[in-house]
Each structure stands twice: as structure tokens, then as C-alpha cells.
Design an enzyme around this catalytic site. Structure first.
Site, PDB file in Angstrom:
ATOM      1  N   PHE A 227       0.862  -1.189   0.000  1.00  0.00           N
ATOM      2  CA  PHE A 227       0.000   0.000   0.000  1.00  0.00           C
ATOM      3  C   PHE A 227       0.899   1.240   0.000  1.00  0.00           C
ATOM      4  O   PHE A 227       0.813   2.107   0.863  1.00  0.00           O
ATOM      5  CB  PHE A 227      -0.932   0.019   1.219  1.00  0.00           C
ATOM      6  CG  PHE A 227      -1.798  -1.203   1.363  1.00  0.00           C
ATOM      7  CD1 PHE A 227      -3.020  -1.286   0.706  1.00  0.00           C
ATOM      8  CD2 PHE A 227      -1.396  -2.277   2.144  1.00  0.00           C
ATOM      9  CE1 PHE A 227      -3.828  -2.410   0.842  1.00  0.00           C
ATOM     10  CE2 PHE A 227      -2.192  -3.403   2.276  1.00  0.00           C
ATOM     11  CZ  PHE A 227      -3.411  -3.479   1.624  1.00  0.00           C
ATOM     12  N   ASP A 250       0.726  -1.204  -4.926  1.00  0.00           N
ATOM     13  CA  ASP A 250      -0.465  -0.374  -4.736  1.00  0.00           C
ATOM     14  C   ASP A 250      -1.469  -0.712  -5.829  1.00  0.00           C
ATOM     15  O   ASP A 250      -1.087  -1.157  -6.914  1.00  0.00           O
ATOM     16  CB  ASP A 250      -0.119   1.115  -4.778  1.00  0.00           C
ATOM     17  CG  ASP A 250      -1.138   1.968  -4.028  1.00  0.00           C
ATOM     18  OD1 ASP A 250      -0.866   2.327  -2.868  1.00  0.00           O
ATOM     19  OD2 ASP A 250      -2.206   2.264  -4.599  1.00  0.00           O
ATOM     20  N   SER A 251      -2.746  -0.474  -5.534  1.00  0.00           N
ATOM     21  CA  SER A 251      -3.791  -0.777  -6.525  1.00  0.00           C
ATOM     22  C   SER A 251      -4.046   0.388  -7.470  1.00  0.00           C
ATOM     23  O   SER A 251      -4.703   0.223  -8.500  1.00  0.00           O
ATOM     24  CB  SER A 251      -5.104  -1.144  -5.811  1.00  0.00           C
ATOM     25  OG  SER A 251      -5.548  -0.060  -5.014  1.00  0.00           O
ATOM     26  N   ALA A 279      -3.372  -5.662  -2.929  1.00  0.00           N
ATOM     27  CA  ALA A 279      -2.282  -6.130  -2.067  1.00  0.00           C
ATOM     28  C   ALA A 279      -2.561  -7.515  -1.494  1.00  0.00           C
ATOM     29  O   ALA A 279      -1.633  -8.299  -1.287  1.00  0.00           O
ATOM     30  CB  ALA A 279      -2.033  -5.129  -0.940  1.00  0.00           C
ATOM     31  N   ASP A 299       0.884  -0.829   5.402  1.00  0.00           N
ATOM     32  CA  ASP A 299       0.165   0.390   5.821  1.00  0.00           C
ATOM     33  C   ASP A 299      -1.112   0.536   4.988  1.00  0.00           C
ATOM     34  O   ASP A 299      -1.201   1.384   4.103  1.00  0.00           O
ATOM     35  CB  ASP A 299       1.078   1.608   5.638  1.00  0.00           C
ATOM     36  CG  ASP A 299       0.419   2.902   6.069  1.00  0.00           C
ATOM     37  OD1 ASP A 299      -0.516   2.852   6.884  1.00  0.00           O
ATOM     38  OD2 ASP A 299       0.833   3.977   5.585  1.00  0.00           O
ATOM     39  N   CYS A 339      -5.082   2.770  10.317  1.00  0.00           N
ATOM     40  CA  CYS A 339      -5.589   4.139  10.469  1.00  0.00           C
ATOM     41  C   CYS A 339      -7.088   4.127  10.771  1.00  0.00           C
ATOM     42  O   CYS A 339      -7.769   5.146  10.609  1.00  0.00           O
ATOM     43  CB  CYS A 339      -5.292   4.973   9.231  1.00  0.00           C
ATOM     44  SG  CYS A 339      -5.987   4.329   7.698  1.00  0.00           S
TER      45      CYS A 339
END
Length: 399
Positions: A227, A250-251, A279, A299, A339
Site C-alpha cells: 500500500f 499499490d492498486s 495487495a 500500511d 488508520c
């Protein structure tokens, strides 16, 4: 000004400086409230408690701006709050960094307002109806106190719709470039202000990226940055930690394109391998093919945006952590982050412990960290400590 009385017993939380009044805390109004207007909060006996703004249709009905009876909510109020926030940031942001969070909502007692600074350009996010009404004061105060090159509004968060507000992107002051080059810990990054994610860049990991690069990456290491977004952790690892190879996943093709530009901007593009994809699938494929890494950072975005999906989110985090631990070399270092404010530090530790048991990986935790200091959390609001990171190291003798 509208007077709002709250129920007996509810005043204790307000007197303890919790800045929210919930809908079911309210006892009565002096008249029918207008959504977004300023109001005075009083206890059930009529004693003054605070001033704030109200949205009677919201679960959090009142957000408090001041506990001072004689303080007016006007341009001077906003100039003072923004001046205090700016002085605080200047005291803690290092000289090698030109991007930071200037205003962090409740963390600066300006609920509903986020302001990020990118090399002198400000990007603001207004998330509540009350702050939307007060926005002219905000813009004028920012211009007078901060003297920015420009101000761009990027109020595109879904919570605006819960407040009855449309999603908005617009220039509010000056000229705004589509991109700007910032420095973070001395490293250059292209940030997409117009059309990028959030306000353009994730500023809340600045100190964690530096810690990872300095203490969790050794020269020549093979690093996985899952990510990766604009390449923050990976580029820190390559530039400061002198990693030998960074695999960045990353996408988003836009994010990867910018991450590649950023790697080349810092002279480490030849040490990067960029992988586009989900991911979960990418890490599974990498693990099954026998990939190994010295240092790993995972992350992901917020998986648990409400309490109802916490268990599902825990399963998602665990799968990622399992894949990471299976690819970690003996003695390797791993950083896992969340997060989601619903994933508390004990829950994150529990998930990592479960993954460590399942992979038979002995781990010692060296650090548990939170968001950067320019994103302060309020002690009275546990939800404001949203970012958690665990820095752990495996033992050389793992079996």
C-alpha cells in the site's frame, strides 16, 4: 444567540473539555435551531458551559469552539486559533520538511476543519455544516495569518453528505498548481493537489517513515512497501536506509506513476520494482512463490470505518500480517499500521500476535507509534488517536 440546555449529568463531560454534545444529551432549545448556526450550551440549571455550532440533524449535534463565556466567534477568533496552530507547527516541523498539517480539527479546537500546507499552498477540508457556515472567516484568517501562495478546497469526504453538504473541489484564493514538489525529511515528493487522494499526500506518517528508514532498514536490504501510495516508506528506505531493492505495491496506477517519479526524483529509481494490484492477492502470490524480505511495512487504508465491520477488518489485517510474516527473513523487521480508529492499539497487537502464533514467528516489539505530532489527538476523544503502528523485529533463531 440560540441557547441549548443539556440533560442533568451530561455537563460533566463538557466541563471535562470533551468537545462534542450528542443529540441525546440535549434537554431543550430556546427556539427552533437553524442548522449550522452558533449556539450557547448550558447545563440543566442554565449555567454557561460553552459555545459552539449546531446541526440538530447530526448524531454529534454540537461541536464546541470555546469554553470562554466572553469569547466571540468571529474573524478575530479564527485568526487567533490559526495563529496558535501555525506557531505550534513552526516549533516542531524540521527545516528539511516543507509539508505539514496546519490545522487538525478538534486537535486545534477547530472542529470540522483540516488544513494541510504543501510548500506554501494550503489545501483545506471542511467536514461539518457549522464550519461550512464559518468558512469565510477561515479563509480570511488563513490569508492574513499564514500568507499562503494559494488556498484550495478539497471537501470530498463522505461525512459531508451526512451533514447535508455537497462534495466540493475549488480554488478559494490565489493560483493552485495541479502538482507541487514538497520535501519530507529532506526527501522530495511530487504531490498531486488537484485530483489526488485526500488533500494530496498522507502527512501523518512523517516521523514513522523516518524511524523505519533509520532503524528498521539496513544497507542493501530487500524491502516490501505494501500500500505504498506515493512511495513514502519505500523511498525513505532507499534514500536514508540505503535499501538495495524496494518492492512497492499499490492498486492505484496514478499513485504508482507518482511513486515512480518520486523514486527517480531522488535518484533511487533503479532500486524500485513497482507492482500494481490488490495487495491481498499480490502478497499471497509473492508469498507462495517464495519471496523473502529483510524489512516490510504494511500500511493499508482504513478497513474499519464503523464498529459493525471491526471483526471483518480484523480478518483482513490478519491475512496481510500473515503474508508479511511468512515472507520475513529470520531477524527481519516489520511495521504494521492501522488508520481505523475502531482498531485500538490493543486490538492491533492482538491481530499481530495471532498472526505471529500462526506463522510461528517470535517477535519483539520495539516501538508502538501514532500519527505525527502535527496531527495531535485529544485525550478526551479516544477516536482522535486513529493511526497506530507497531514496529517489531523477529529473532534470528526463528524456526
Amino acid at each position: 444567540m440560540l441557547q441549548v440546555s443539556i440533560k442533568r449529568g451530561r455537563e460533566k463531560r463538557i466541563r471535562g473539555f470533551h468537545p462534542w454534545v450528542y443529540k441525546n444529551d440535549i434537554l431543550s432549545f430556546s427556539r427552533k435551531p437553524k442548522p449550522g448556526e452558533l449556539c450557547v450550551v448550558r447545563d440543566y440549571k442554565g449555567a454557561f458551559l460553552a459555545k459552539g455550532y449546531i446541526n440538530p440533524d447530526s448524531y454529534i449535534a454540537i461541536r464546541i469552539l470555546t469554553y470562554k463565556k466572553d469569547e466571540e466567534i468571529d474573524l478575530e477568533f479564527f485568526k487567533k486559533r490559526i495563529r496558535e496552530a501555525f506557531e505550534y507547527r513552526k516549533s516542531l516541523i524540521p527545516e528539511d520538511t516543507t509539508a505539514f498539517r496546519l490545522v487538525h480539527s478538534e486537535g486545534d479546537y477547530l472542529p470540522g476543519l483540516i488544513v494541510d500546507s504543501y510548500d506554501g499552498y494550503l489545501v483545506i477540508q471542511v467536514t461539518t455544516l457549522g464550519m461550512e457556515v464559518l468558512k469565510p472567516f477561515v479563509v480570511k484568517a488563513l490569508v492574513e495569518e499564514v500568507k499562503p501562495k494559494g488556498i484550495y478546497e478539497k471537501s470530498t469526504v463522505p461525512t459531508r453528505q451526512l451533514e447535508g453538504l455537497p462534495l466540493v473541489e475549488q480554488t478559494l484564493y490565489g493560483d493552485i498548481p495541479e502538482r507541487v514538489v514538497i520535501k519530507e525529511n529532506g526527501i522530495k515528493f511530487n504531490v498531486q493537489i488537484i485530483g489526488g487522494q485526500k488533500t494530496g499526500y498522507f502527512l501523518d506518517q512523517r516521523e514513522n517513515k523516518l524511524l523505519f528508514a533509520r532503524e528498521f532498514v539496513k544497507e542493501g536490504d530487500r524491502v516490501l512497501d505494501a500500500f505504498c501510495h506515493l512511495g513514502g516508506f519505500g523511498i525513505h528506505a532507499a534514500v536514508i536506509g540505503k535499501a538495495g531493492e524496494v518492492v512497492a505495491v499499490d492498486s492505484s496506477q496514478l499513485a504508482l506513476d507518482l511513486a515512480k517519479e518520486n523514486a527517480e526524483l531522488n535518484g533511487v529509481g533503479d532500486r524500485f520494482k513497482f507492482v500494481k494490484g490488490d495487495a491481498f492477492k499480490v502478497l499471497k502470490e509473492m508469498q507462495l512463490s517464495g519471496e523473502k524480505f529483510d524489512s516490510i511495512v504494511i500500511d493499508p487504508p482504513a478497513f474499519a470505518k464503523s464498529k459493525t465491520v471491526v471483526e471483518q477488518a480484523k480478518r483482513g489485517y490478519k491475512e496481510l500480517f500473515l503474508r508479511g510474516l511468512k515472507m520475513l527473513k529470520p531477524g527481519g523487521r516489520i511495521v504494521v499500521c492501522s488508520c481505523s480508529h475502531h482498531i485500538t492499539p490493543p486490538i492491533l497487537e492482538e491481530i499481530l500476535l495471532s498472526a505471529a502464533y500462526d506463522t510461528r514467528t517470535p517477535l519483539r516489539v520495539l516501538y508502538t507509534t501514532y500519527q505525527s505530532k502535527d496531527h495531535p489527538f485529544v485525550l478526551q476523544i479516544p477516536e482522535s488517536r486513529y493511526l497506530k503502528c507497531i514496529f517489531a523485529k523477529s529473532f534470528e533463531w526463528q524456526v
